[in-house]
Design a protein around this motif. Sequence first.
Motif, PDB file in Angstrom:
ATOM      1  N   LYS B 169       0.833  -1.200   0.000  1.00  0.00           N
ATOM      2  CA  LYS B 169       0.000   0.000   0.000  1.00  0.00           C
ATOM      3  C   LYS B 169       0.875   1.260   0.000  1.00  0.00           C
ATOM      4  O   LYS B 169       0.574   2.225  -0.701  1.00  0.00           O
ATOM      5  CB  LYS B 169      -0.891  -0.088   1.230  1.00  0.00           C
ATOM      6  CG  LYS B 169      -1.390   1.154   1.847  1.00  0.00           C
ATOM      7  CD  LYS B 169      -2.298   0.832   3.031  1.00  0.00           C
ATOM      8  CE  LYS B 169      -1.658   1.084   4.397  1.00  0.00           C
ATOM      9  NZ  LYS B 169      -1.364   2.472   4.689  1.00  0.00           N
ATOM     10  N   ASP B 170       1.967   1.217   0.737  1.00  0.00           N
ATOM     11  CA  ASP B 170       2.849   2.379   0.842  1.00  0.00           C
ATOM     12  C   ASP B 170       3.727   2.520  -0.393  1.00  0.00           C
ATOM     13  O   ASP B 170       4.043   3.628  -0.817  1.00  0.00           O
ATOM     14  CB  ASP B 170       3.677   2.264   2.115  1.00  0.00           C
ATOM     15  CG  ASP B 170       2.762   1.994   3.296  1.00  0.00           C
ATOM     16  OD1 ASP B 170       2.084   2.926   3.720  1.00  0.00           O
ATOM     17  OD2 ASP B 170       2.673   0.824   3.718  1.00  0.00           O
ATOM     18  N   ASN B 173       1.533   4.303  -2.720  1.00  0.00           N
ATOM     19  CA  ASN B 173       1.531   5.742  -2.402  1.00  0.00           C
ATOM     20  C   ASN B 173       2.780   6.425  -2.945  1.00  0.00           C
ATOM     21  O   ASN B 173       2.710   7.510  -3.530  1.00  0.00           O
ATOM     22  CB  ASN B 173       1.479   5.962  -0.889  1.00  0.00           C
ATOM     23  CG  ASN B 173       0.168   5.520  -0.268  1.00  0.00           C
ATOM     24  OD1 ASN B 173      -0.833   5.411  -0.956  1.00  0.00           O
ATOM     25  ND2 ASN B 173       0.185   5.266   1.024  1.00  0.00           N
ATOM     26  N   GLU B 174       3.940   5.788  -2.748  1.00  0.00           N
ATOM     27  CA  GLU B 174       5.204   6.386  -3.195  1.00  0.00           C
ATOM     28  C   GLU B 174       5.253   6.504  -4.714  1.00  0.00           C
ATOM     29  O   GLU B 174       5.746   7.494  -5.252  1.00  0.00           O
ATOM     30  CB  GLU B 174       6.398   5.569  -2.700  1.00  0.00           C
ATOM     31  CG  GLU B 174       6.668   5.710  -1.198  1.00  0.00           C
ATOM     32  CD  GLU B 174       6.916   7.153  -0.769  1.00  0.00           C
ATOM     33  OE1 GLU B 174       7.499   7.932  -1.548  1.00  0.00           O
ATOM     34  OE2 GLU B 174       6.513   7.501   0.352  1.00  0.00           O
ATOM     35  N   MET B 176       2.671   6.868  -6.662  1.00  0.00           N
ATOM     36  CA  MET B 176       1.776   7.979  -7.026  1.00  0.00           C
ATOM     37  C   MET B 176       2.459   9.318  -6.770  1.00  0.00           C
ATOM     38  O   MET B 176       2.317  10.255  -7.554  1.00  0.00           O
ATOM     39  CB  MET B 176       0.462   7.876  -6.250  1.00  0.00           C
ATOM     40  CG  MET B 176      -0.381   6.692  -6.715  1.00  0.00           C
ATOM     41  SD  MET B 176      -1.943   6.532  -5.813  1.00  0.00           S
ATOM     42  CE  MET B 176      -3.089   7.079  -7.038  1.00  0.00           C
ATOM     43  N   ARG B 177       3.222   9.401  -5.667  1.00  0.00           N
ATOM     44  CA  ARG B 177       3.951  10.652  -5.383  1.00  0.00           C
ATOM     45  C   ARG B 177       5.006  10.920  -6.448  1.00  0.00           C
ATOM     46  O   ARG B 177       5.213  12.061  -6.858  1.00  0.00           O
ATOM     47  CB  ARG B 177       4.594  10.579  -3.989  1.00  0.00           C
ATOM     48  CG  ARG B 177       3.572  10.655  -2.877  1.00  0.00           C
ATOM     49  CD  ARG B 177       4.196  10.546  -1.489  1.00  0.00           C
ATOM     50  NE  ARG B 177       3.127  10.433  -0.505  1.00  0.00           N
ATOM     51  CZ  ARG B 177       3.009   9.454   0.400  1.00  0.00           C
ATOM     52  NH1 ARG B 177       3.924   8.512   0.485  1.00  0.00           N
ATOM     53  NH2 ARG B 177       1.989   9.434   1.227  1.00  0.00           N
ATOM     54  N   ILE B 180       3.241  12.330  -9.410  1.00  0.00           N
ATOM     55  CA  ILE B 180       2.877  13.727  -9.179  1.00  0.00           C
ATOM     56  C   ILE B 180       4.080  14.632  -9.473  1.00  0.00           C
ATOM     57  O   ILE B 180       3.949  15.682 -10.098  1.00  0.00           O
ATOM     58  CB  ILE B 180       2.401  13.933  -7.720  1.00  0.00           C
ATOM     59  CG1 ILE B 180       1.000  13.341  -7.534  1.00  0.00           C
ATOM     60  CG2 ILE B 180       2.422  15.417  -7.340  1.00  0.00           C
ATOM     61  CD1 ILE B 180       0.508  13.325  -6.085  1.00  0.00           C
ATOM     62  N   VAL B 281     -12.662   5.154  -0.519  1.00  0.00           N
ATOM     63  CA  VAL B 281     -11.755   5.512  -1.606  1.00  0.00           C
ATOM     64  C   VAL B 281     -10.324   5.149  -1.214  1.00  0.00           C
ATOM     65  O   VAL B 281      -9.863   5.530  -0.147  1.00  0.00           O
ATOM     66  CB  VAL B 281     -11.837   7.026  -1.912  1.00  0.00           C
ATOM     67  CG1 VAL B 281     -10.699   7.453  -2.839  1.00  0.00           C
ATOM     68  CG2 VAL B 281     -13.175   7.370  -2.553  1.00  0.00           C
ATOM     69  N   LEU B 282      -9.672   4.379  -2.057  1.00  0.00           N
ATOM     70  CA  LEU B 282      -8.248   4.085  -1.854  1.00  0.00           C
ATOM     71  C   LEU B 282      -7.545   4.100  -3.207  1.00  0.00           C
ATOM     72  O   LEU B 282      -8.062   3.554  -4.180  1.00  0.00           O
ATOM     73  CB  LEU B 282      -8.066   2.706  -1.184  1.00  0.00           C
ATOM     74  CG  LEU B 282      -6.612   2.239  -0.993  1.00  0.00           C
ATOM     75  CD1 LEU B 282      -5.866   3.148  -0.021  1.00  0.00           C
ATOM     76  CD2 LEU B 282      -6.534   0.800  -0.506  1.00  0.00           C
ATOM     77  N   HIS B 283      -6.366   4.726  -3.241  1.00  0.00           N
ATOM     78  CA  HIS B 283      -5.539   4.755  -4.447  1.00  0.00           C
ATOM     79  C   HIS B 283      -6.335   5.170  -5.680  1.00  0.00           C
ATOM     80  O   HIS B 283      -6.193   4.593  -6.758  1.00  0.00           O
ATOM     81  CB  HIS B 283      -4.850   3.400  -4.656  1.00  0.00           C
ATOM     82  CG  HIS B 283      -3.844   3.100  -3.568  1.00  0.00           C
ATOM     83  ND1 HIS B 283      -3.610   1.847  -3.089  1.00  0.00           N
ATOM     84  CD2 HIS B 283      -3.043   3.920  -2.861  1.00  0.00           C
ATOM     85  CE1 HIS B 283      -2.692   1.896  -2.132  1.00  0.00           C
ATOM     86  NE2 HIS B 283      -2.342   3.152  -1.973  1.00  0.00           N
ATOM     87  N   LEU B 289     -12.788  -1.288   0.907  1.00  0.00           N
ATOM     88  CA  LEU B 289     -11.467  -1.380   1.501  1.00  0.00           C
ATOM     89  C   LEU B 289     -11.567  -1.588   3.011  1.00  0.00           C
ATOM     90  O   LEU B 289     -12.566  -1.246   3.640  1.00  0.00           O
ATOM     91  CB  LEU B 289     -10.627  -0.131   1.212  1.00  0.00           C
ATOM     92  CG  LEU B 289     -11.180   1.199   1.659  1.00  0.00           C
ATOM     93  CD1 LEU B 289     -10.113   2.011   2.365  1.00  0.00           C
ATOM     94  CD2 LEU B 289     -11.678   1.964   0.442  1.00  0.00           C
ATOM     95  N   GLN B 291     -10.824  -0.617   6.601  1.00  0.00           N
ATOM     96  CA  GLN B 291     -10.562   0.690   7.201  1.00  0.00           C
ATOM     97  C   GLN B 291     -11.176   0.763   8.589  1.00  0.00           C
ATOM     98  O   GLN B 291     -12.057  -0.014   8.933  1.00  0.00           O
ATOM     99  CB  GLN B 291     -11.147   1.786   6.309  1.00  0.00           C
ATOM    100  CG  GLN B 291     -12.628   1.571   5.998  1.00  0.00           C
ATOM    101  CD  GLN B 291     -13.168   2.589   5.001  1.00  0.00           C
ATOM    102  OE1 GLN B 291     -12.888   3.764   5.117  1.00  0.00           O
ATOM    103  NE2 GLN B 291     -13.930   2.125   4.030  1.00  0.00           N
ATOM    104  N   GLN B 296      -9.468   5.448   8.290  1.00  0.00           N
ATOM    105  CA  GLN B 296      -8.032   5.207   8.097  1.00  0.00           C
ATOM    106  C   GLN B 296      -7.868   3.785   7.561  1.00  0.00           C
ATOM    107  O   GLN B 296      -8.539   2.854   8.020  1.00  0.00           O
ATOM    108  CB  GLN B 296      -7.261   5.359   9.416  1.00  0.00           C
ATOM    109  CG  GLN B 296      -7.554   6.642  10.178  1.00  0.00           C
ATOM    110  CD  GLN B 296      -7.207   7.906   9.404  1.00  0.00           C
ATOM    111  OE1 GLN B 296      -6.377   7.893   8.495  1.00  0.00           O
ATOM    112  NE2 GLN B 296      -7.847   9.008   9.749  1.00  0.00           N
ATOM    113  N   VAL B 297      -6.949   3.641   6.581  1.00  0.00           N
ATOM    114  CA  VAL B 297      -6.790   2.345   5.933  1.00  0.00           C
ATOM    115  C   VAL B 297      -6.082   1.371   6.878  1.00  0.00           C
ATOM    116  O   VAL B 297      -5.104   1.721   7.527  1.00  0.00           O
ATOM    117  CB  VAL B 297      -6.006   2.486   4.613  1.00  0.00           C
ATOM    118  CG1 VAL B 297      -5.888   1.142   3.907  1.00  0.00           C
ATOM    119  CG2 VAL B 297      -6.690   3.508   3.712  1.00  0.00           C
TER     120      VAL B 297
END
Lengths: 255, 393
Positions: B169-170, B173-174, B176-177, B180, B281-283, B289, B291, B296-297
């Motif tokens: 999951k992290d 996130n990374e 996606m960052r 961006i 909503v996730l990703h 999901l 939570q 919080q996930v």
Amino acid sequence: MNRIDLLFKEKKNNILSIYYTAGYPGLGDTVAIAEALQESGADMLEIGFPYSDPVADGPVIQATSKQALDNGMDLNLLFEQLKQLRKKVTIPVLLMGYVNPVLQYGVENFCKACADAGIDGCIVPDLPMYEYEELYQGVFLKYGLRNIFLVTPQTSDERIRKIDGLSDGFIYLLSASATTGKNLNVSDVTTTYFSRVAAMELKNPTLIGFGISSKETFEKACKYANGGIIGTAFVKAVAKGDLKENISSFMKMFR
Amino acid sequence: MNYFVNEKGYYGDFGGAYIPEMLYPNVEELRQNYLKIINDADFQKEFHALLKDYVGRPSPLYLAKRLSKKYNAHIFLKREDLNHTGAHKINNTIGQILLAEKLGKKRIIAETGAGQHGVATATVCALRGLECVIYMGEVDIQRQAPNVARMKMLGATVISAVSGSKTLKDATNEAMRDWINNPVDTHYIIGSVVGPHPYPDMVSIFQSVISEETKKQLMEQTGSDQPDYVLACVGGGSNAMGMFYHFIGDENVKLIAVEAAGKGVSSGFSAATTFLGKEGVLHGSRSILMQTADGQVVEPHSVSAGLDYPGIGPQHAHLFKTTRAQYASITDEESLEAGLLCTQMEGIIPAIESAHALAYLEKMEFTGNENVVVCLSGRGDKDMQTYMNYFGF
């Protein structure tokens, strides 16, 4: 009158908005930080409610979010704290955070709680324009909340016009397509973009955010927009030590 | 009932593109172009040529005789484990790398959990000579050393995701960052049917080759392209979506998706999303999901890294809610036992992910005539350490 509208009616430039994460560094610091910021000259506050997976944030704000969650912050507690906050703080306050906690709280419940706590607007970066327009705009308007959209250097003129049409309050101009905490590098590309947006003569005022960390970068933001937003640099400054002293010396850079 | 994506990017209540404005241009560029590119005759020709000559498709549909006898049904295994790089993941990365080239992208990023998608991405980047950056959780890097070495040998840069729980999951996130911060020249190859629209649709289209082949093979082998049951494991759900895709419209074909129950659905160490999750909503998409009440996930658990994800793709959420597919769950222990059984009865060591689907056969009752297809999504070489620790080989 909504406090955001009032602020932009009375003040056209040099507006300073400060972001901080609720429940950081200490769970109970939310109100004290707001008071100190108002005292030292902040025009507006953006209070972040923490989320486990903040994809638009860089390492510094991610860490504050995690710390706040570990401290026990959640939306119920935040709304309690905000009621205390409003007894002393009169400047506009926005809530900023990701959409999933809002959905779990219930969009209508969330908006109502915001209104009851004296919140003036929200910034929900991962709530898309289409979903806002179709599903949530009515609720936001019902409770008098301003929903703030982001614009990046890659956002087309056509889309900026659409955002301007859908927005109230102000538009948040990102200095770059980046996660929070990147240094503002005022290059030809950014100034061209800031000038392009300024020339569009939008109906909403604009604030520039992402990467503002010094007097110099804040002044650049004020040159192209109605003011600037500081987040990462501020939360770094309050990480350790005496809260009031840190806030007062941080704000002296700008005021 | 429409089980596929609509023009707004939704599957019923699920899907959409819940992304910050910084990602809008990238995702919008994809949305506007993906179908046009994929449906282009030259693209199809090149995609299928690579699937045939490089990946080794079509993958066999194998009638597992001893398992069939044991379960009293005709058990067919769709052998995705025989693909180049050892799993179904390569079907999607071949498709997306060709698409990235058409969009003029120079740099590829991807997330990976166990490393299978990372290896499949690094492989196609080597094949096409593109820069490759893989995000992988710090915890996963430590427990999947051979795959980290494979990615590096293939020329990829592996970046350790140290935020949050330091797992898949992290890593997502990374990635996606990264996207961006690199909005122009980079394509993000998401490895499952998750993420903002059009990713779930795009990935399922690339994986749909699994069910397309299965139908032809069933027709040849049984005289009908309609089995009674189709089974697949679900983490994010890409092999299941590929396995279900061309059967979704055949309402008499029962679709069974098997989630990872971990140490048990109620143990607090589980990845059984449809049992434990709620809508949210996730990703970048609205789905189901795991939570907390505060949104919080929650960190999942499964012995199989490929199923260790707190959500499922939006199309799965829709198939679940409409009951078009049935969602079941299998524990760590049940999956490992099923993996051993398949190995010793058919001579095939399955990935522990795929073993979850096989394990569900134990819970079904047959009369001797049913045709059952199980997606054997990957091979078990990567899981030998886990099998060794459990069985003491």
